[in-house]
Design a protein around this motif. Structure first.
Motif, PDB file in Angstrom:
ATOM      1  N   UNK A  16       0.865  -1.185   0.000  1.00 48.52           N
ATOM      2  CA  UNK A  16       0.000   0.000   0.000  1.00 48.52           C
ATOM      3  C   UNK A  16       0.898   1.231   0.000  1.00 48.52           C
ATOM      4  N   UNK A  17       0.572   2.209  -0.858  1.00 45.39           N
ATOM      5  CA  UNK A  17       1.394   3.415  -0.989  1.00 45.39           C
ATOM      6  C   UNK A  17       0.505   4.649  -0.924  1.00 45.39           C
ATOM      7  N   UNK A  18       0.867   5.607  -0.086  1.00 44.27           N
ATOM      8  CA  UNK A  18       0.176   6.896  -0.043  1.00 44.27           C
ATOM      9  C   UNK A  18       1.070   7.897   0.671  1.00 44.27           C
ATOM     10  N   UNK A  19       1.046   9.140   0.199  1.00 44.74           N
ATOM     11  CA  UNK A  19       1.851  10.164   0.865  1.00 44.74           C
ATOM     12  C   UNK A  19       1.429  10.287   2.330  1.00 44.74           C
ATOM     13  N   UNK A  20       0.092  10.349   2.560  1.00 47.51           N
ATOM     14  CA  UNK A  20      -0.449  10.339   3.916  1.00 47.51           C
ATOM     15  C   UNK A  20      -1.403   9.152   4.023  1.00 47.51           C
ATOM     16  N   UNK A  21      -0.972   8.130   4.696  1.00 47.13           N
ATOM     17  CA  UNK A  21      -1.723   6.880   4.745  1.00 47.13           C
ATOM     18  C   UNK A  21      -3.120   7.092   5.334  1.00 47.13           C
ATOM     19  N   UNK A  22      -3.227   7.999   6.297  1.00 50.05           N
ATOM     20  CA  UNK A  22      -4.504   8.212   6.976  1.00 50.05           C
ATOM     21  C   UNK A  22      -5.406   9.230   6.282  1.00 50.05           C
ATOM     22  N   UNK A  23      -5.015   9.752   5.126  1.00 53.53           N
ATOM     23  CA  UNK A  23      -5.896  10.671   4.398  1.00 53.53           C
ATOM     24  C   UNK A  23      -7.207   9.936   4.097  1.00 53.53           C
ATOM     25  N   UNK A  24      -8.353  10.516   4.476  1.00 56.93           N
ATOM     26  CA  UNK A  24      -9.634   9.786   4.362  1.00 56.93           C
ATOM     27  C   UNK A  24      -9.917   9.215   2.977  1.00 56.93           C
TER      28      UNK A  24
ATOM     29  N   UNK B 146      -2.515 -14.893   8.468  1.00 55.08           N
ATOM     30  CA  UNK B 146      -1.422 -14.186   9.143  1.00 55.08           C
ATOM     31  C   UNK B 146      -0.094 -14.931   9.045  1.00 55.08           C
ATOM     32  N   UNK B 147      -0.165 -16.236   8.820  1.00 56.44           N
ATOM     33  CA  UNK B 147       1.074 -17.024   8.800  1.00 56.44           C
ATOM     34  C   UNK B 147       1.795 -16.944   7.456  1.00 56.44           C
ATOM     35  N   UNK B 148       1.069 -16.520   6.413  1.00 61.85           N
ATOM     36  CA  UNK B 148       1.677 -16.519   5.075  1.00 61.85           C
ATOM     37  C   UNK B 148       1.694 -15.143   4.408  1.00 61.85           C
ATOM     38  N   UNK B 149       1.031 -14.154   5.018  1.00 61.46           N
ATOM     39  CA  UNK B 149       0.847 -12.861   4.355  1.00 61.46           C
ATOM     40  C   UNK B 149       1.293 -11.712   5.241  1.00 61.46           C
ATOM     41  N   UNK B 150       2.001 -10.753   4.639  1.00 60.08           N
ATOM     42  CA  UNK B 150       2.454  -9.563   5.364  1.00 60.08           C
ATOM     43  C   UNK B 150       2.131  -8.307   4.553  1.00 60.08           C
ATOM     44  N   UNK B 151       2.184  -7.167   5.229  1.00 57.49           N
ATOM     45  CA  UNK B 151       1.841  -5.888   4.601  1.00 57.49           C
ATOM     46  C   UNK B 151       3.074  -4.989   4.534  1.00 57.49           C
ATOM     47  N   UNK B 152       3.215  -4.303   3.394  1.00 62.22           N
ATOM     48  CA  UNK B 152       4.237  -3.259   3.240  1.00 62.22           C
ATOM     49  C   UNK B 152       3.504  -1.927   3.086  1.00 62.22           C
ATOM     50  N   UNK B 153       3.897  -0.926   3.873  1.00 58.84           N
ATOM     51  CA  UNK B 153       3.289   0.407   3.775  1.00 58.84           C
ATOM     52  C   UNK B 153       4.376   1.424   3.447  1.00 58.84           C
ATOM     53  N   UNK B 154       4.166   2.169   2.361  1.00 59.46           N
ATOM     54  CA  UNK B 154       5.064   3.258   1.974  1.00 59.46           C
ATOM     55  C   UNK B 154       4.317   4.573   2.159  1.00 59.46           C
ATOM     56  N   UNK B 155       4.932   5.508   2.887  1.00 55.23           N
ATOM     57  CA  UNK B 155       4.304   6.793   3.150  1.00 55.23           C
ATOM     58  C   UNK B 155       4.296   7.093   4.634  1.00 55.23           C
TER      59      UNK B 155
ATOM     60  N   UNK C 158       5.361  -3.871   7.571  1.00 52.41           N
ATOM     61  CA  UNK C 158       6.670  -3.258   7.360  1.00 52.41           C
ATOM     62  C   UNK C 158       6.436  -1.815   6.921  1.00 52.41           C
ATOM     63  N   UNK C 159       6.716  -0.854   7.804  1.00 53.38           N
ATOM     64  CA  UNK C 159       6.522   0.565   7.502  1.00 53.38           C
ATOM     65  C   UNK C 159       7.834   1.129   6.953  1.00 53.38           C
ATOM     66  N   UNK C 160       7.841   1.444   5.667  1.00 55.26           N
ATOM     67  CA  UNK C 160       9.076   1.878   5.008  1.00 55.26           C
ATOM     68  C   UNK C 160       9.198   3.391   4.922  1.00 55.26           C
ATOM     69  N   UNK C 161       8.164   4.118   5.377  1.00 57.65           N
ATOM     70  CA  UNK C 161       8.224   5.581   5.361  1.00 57.65           C
ATOM     71  C   UNK C 161       8.156   6.160   3.962  1.00 57.65           C
ATOM     72  N   UNK C 162       8.538   7.430   3.854  1.00 56.39           N
ATOM     73  CA  UNK C 162       8.527   8.107   2.552  1.00 56.39           C
ATOM     74  C   UNK C 162       9.733   7.652   1.735  1.00 56.39           C
ATOM     75  N   UNK C 163       9.492   7.271   0.492  1.00 55.06           N
ATOM     76  CA  UNK C 163      10.564   6.826  -0.408  1.00 55.06           C
ATOM     77  C   UNK C 163      10.701   7.843  -1.538  1.00 55.06           C
ATOM     78  N   UNK C 164      11.860   8.478  -1.639  1.00 54.82           N
ATOM     79  CA  UNK C 164      12.081   9.473  -2.696  1.00 54.82           C
ATOM     80  C   UNK C 164      12.886   8.913  -3.864  1.00 54.82           C
TER      81      UNK C 164
END
Length: 411
Positions: free
Chosen positions: A251-259, A275-284, A297-303
């Motif tokens: 999942x990618x968004x500049x502001x993840x919580x933007x409505x 849960x045993x086979x799947x994970x989430x990656x968040x960019x933003x 896995x929270x990767x933060x802002x990626x430039x």
């Protein structure tokens, strides 16, 4: 090949935001096709060839002042402060009609020019040069009474006014109607040509009272498919510190919580996944995220584009539960990297994702169908299906050729 054109693109930003990125990618595509291309931007970051209008303290101060004045015009009418940047009056900007690049250009091509870069009257000044003016719409602002997305409101088909979404005291001659009148007077010019990034937005523009008589073409954004391409998924996962034996949802968004990004629909969908086979990656920006049902896995802002490509390559599916979208660059990027996509049936998303071919188009705002789409896509979509969509629909040469055809066959 048609004779090389001198094209000047105008964009608020060169690298930030979807519209700025799309503008820069179009410039590169047109350059590779043999044309002379310049980009004028209000705010510049990085070291590309775009030309900043803010070059000294005075111009930077004036840019800031125009931005503030745009907000102050709207403030007395503002219904909800959370919508403050979703409505732009278009009253303040700068006259660029005498700029040397504008004077030399064969084609003037606008992109996203709000926040005090160009006012409605400044756009009219560009039209008054008599040169062909093309305007790629990344949202609805050009044909509404000030909002960028009207949601379910169809007032733009008539005369705006009575705006109970953005105006706190709506009436027939409210601010939205006044802005609509200014646009009606300014944009009825034979040298204005409209481009929309999606068929969805084109249909809205064609039904609008302001643009219905202007030529309108739907041309998607471009992407460099030599840069955004598939890689070894297991290696990409290892480099990012991910478990190669697990499936990863991105999942990618500049502001993840933007409505409007709809993350809460994804949050609810995650509870039904293994849960045993799947994970989430968040960019933003994800600092305020609650604890989620899956390891995250929270990767933060990626430039860095290279780092972002690696993340796409590592992901097994990209999900965008957005509630408003035109033509998301992120879907295009993911597909070019061979990552299938899941999103709601809204805006231009159904044009990008071929349902149960290179991803899944879920029923709008349905957590259940979003869940079903993630499960189905993880199990059924091969990498090549997503890649093929990007190559056939969004490759630079294809998109540049469509623009040049429109430039040279109209007006």
């Amino acid at each position: 090949m048609p004779k090389p054109l001198n094209i000047v693109l105008l964009s608020y930003h060169n690298q930030n935001g979807g519209a700025g990125i799309a503008c820069g990618r179009l410039a590169e595509a047109l350059k590779k096709a043999g044309h002379q291309v310049s980009i004028l931007v209000q705010e510049k970051t990085g070291n590309d060839n775009s030309i900043a209008l803010n070059t000294n303290l005075w111009s930077k101060t004036m840019s800031w002042l125009r931005f503030i004045l745009e907000r102050l015009v709207y403030l007395p009418f503002e219904k909800n402060k959370s919508d403050r940047f979703l409505f732009n009056p278009g009253r303040f900007g700068q006259d660029l009609s005498q700029h040397p690049l504008i004077q030399q250009a064969d084609i003037i091509h606008l992109h996203w020019v709000n926040f005090g870069m160009l006012s409605i009257q400044n756009i009219k000044q560009l039209l008054n040069t008599g040169k062909p003016v093309y305007w790629t719409l990344h949202d609805m602002w050009a044909f509404t009474g000030g909002c960028h997305h009207s949601g379910t409101c169809l007032n733009f088909q008539n005369a705006c006014g009575n705006c109970d979404t953005f105006i706190k005291n709506p009436h027939t001659n409210d601010l939205s109607h006044q802005i609509w009148e200014e646009k009606m007077q300014a944009f009825q010019q034979p040298n204005l040509h409209i481009i929309t990034c999606s068929d969805w937005l084109m249909e809205r523009a064609k039904k609008s009272s302001i643009l219905k008589n202007q030529p309108i073409e739907s041309i998607p954004n471009a992407i460099d498919t030599e840069l955004f391409k598939p890689g070894n998924k297991a290696d990409a996962k290892k480099t990012l510190g991910l478990d190669p034996s697990k499936k990863h949802i991105l999942f990618v968004a500049m502001r993840v919580n933007a409505p409007k990004k709809g993350f809460h629909y994804l949050e609810n969908a995650l509870a039904s996944l293994d849960k045993s086979t799947t994970e989430l990656i968040v960019v933003g920006n994800a600092q305020d995220l609650p604890e989620l049902p899956l390891k995250t896995h929270k990767l933060g802002h990626i430039s860095s584009p290279e780092k972002m490509i690696q993340i796409y390559q590592a992901a097994d599916v990209f999900v965008t539960p957005s509630l408003e979208e035109n033509l998301p660059n992120t879907i295009m990027e993911a597909m070019a990297c061979g990552t299938p996509c899941v999103g709601f049936k809204v805006g231009g998303i159904p044009e990008m994702i071929d349902h149960q071919v290179n991803g899944y188009v879920a029923d709008y705002q349905s957590t259940e169908d979003l869940t079903a789409g993630l499960i189905w896509t993880l199990a059924n979509v091969p990498e090549q299906a997503a890649r093929q969509k990007a190559e056939s629909s969004y490759a630079e040469a294809i998109i540049a050729a469509k623009h040049v055809k429109y430039y040279t066959h109209v007006g």
